[in-house]
Design a protein around this motif. Structure first.
Motif, short mmCIF file in Angstrom:
data_model
loop_
_atom_site.label_atom_id
_atom_site.label_comp_id
_atom_site.label_asym_id
_atom_site.label_seq_id
_atom_site.Cartn_x
_atom_site.Cartn_y
_atom_site.Cartn_z
N HIS A 20 42.91 41.02 38.29
CA HIS A 20 41.36 41.51 38.86
C HIS A 20 41.02 41.12 40.21
N GLU B 212 37.28 42.04 42.34
CA GLU B 212 36.59 40.89 42.40
C GLU B 212 35.74 41.24 43.91
N THR C 187 33.00 40.68 39.23
CA THR C 187 34.02 41.11 38.92
C THR C 187 34.25 42.61 37.33
N ASP C 188 34.20 44.19 38.16
CA ASP C 188 34.09 44.74 36.97
C ASP C 188 34.85 46.10 37.49
N SER D 96 42.75 37.11 30.52
CA SER D 96 41.40 36.56 30.13
C SER D 96 40.81 35.85 30.89
N LYS E 221 39.71 36.22 34.31
CA LYS E 221 38.09 36.12 34.27
C LYS E 221 36.83 35.82 34.20
N ASP F 177 33.82 34.86 36.27
CA ASP F 177 32.79 35.15 36.33
C ASP F 177 31.58 34.48 36.32
#
Ligand SMILES: [Zn+2]
Length: 132
Positions: free
Chosen positions: A22, A26, A33-34, A78, A81, A85
């Motif tokens: 990511h 980020e 983070t998208d 994940s 992430k 998040d």
């Protein structure tokens, strides 16, 4: 891309392995983070509006992960992430309520006369009296 590779290579030489998950999505400022944050060569944060060249953003994030205690090599994307998040939520808590960040600088007053001269250049517009 080149810069990222250089940083990862250099880090690895020193025995530091960086998890790149990511890193190109980020936001270096608010940790949002998208995948929508990145469009081609342009990074633009969908939350705070921070924008920069996408490769530079990824490089900044990789640099920021050197010595990161939470994001380690081998963690699944994940889990990375989830950490990111969490940081984004923390950033929102801190920054959505604090709007005036300039007052921080005014509050930095060095009481030690010895280091006053070396730090005086950092305080623009503040006269340092050394005659005391
Ligand atoms: Zn952001």
């Amino acid at each position: 891309g080149y810069l990222q590779e250089r940083i990862r290579y250099k880090a690895k030489k020193h025995g530091i392995e960086v998890n790149p998950a990511h890193s190109s999505r980020e936001c270096p400022r608010c940790h949002c983070t998208d995948k929508k944050n990145r469009r081609g060569d342009v990074f633009k944060c969908s939350y705070c509006g921070y924008h920069e060249h996408a490769d530079l953003v990824a490089a900044l994030n990789i640099l920021g992960r050197l010595g990161d205690k939470e994001i380690r090599k081998g963690m699944s994307p994940s889990r990375v992430k989830a950490v990111l998040d969490g940081r984004h939520v923390g950033w929102k808590l801190l920054n959505d309520t604090v709007t005036d960040r300039t007052s921080d600088e005014a509050r930095v007053v060095d009481e030690s006369p010895r280091s006053a001269s070396s730090k005086s250049e950092l305080r623009s517009g503040v006269q340092v009296c050394t005659a005391s």
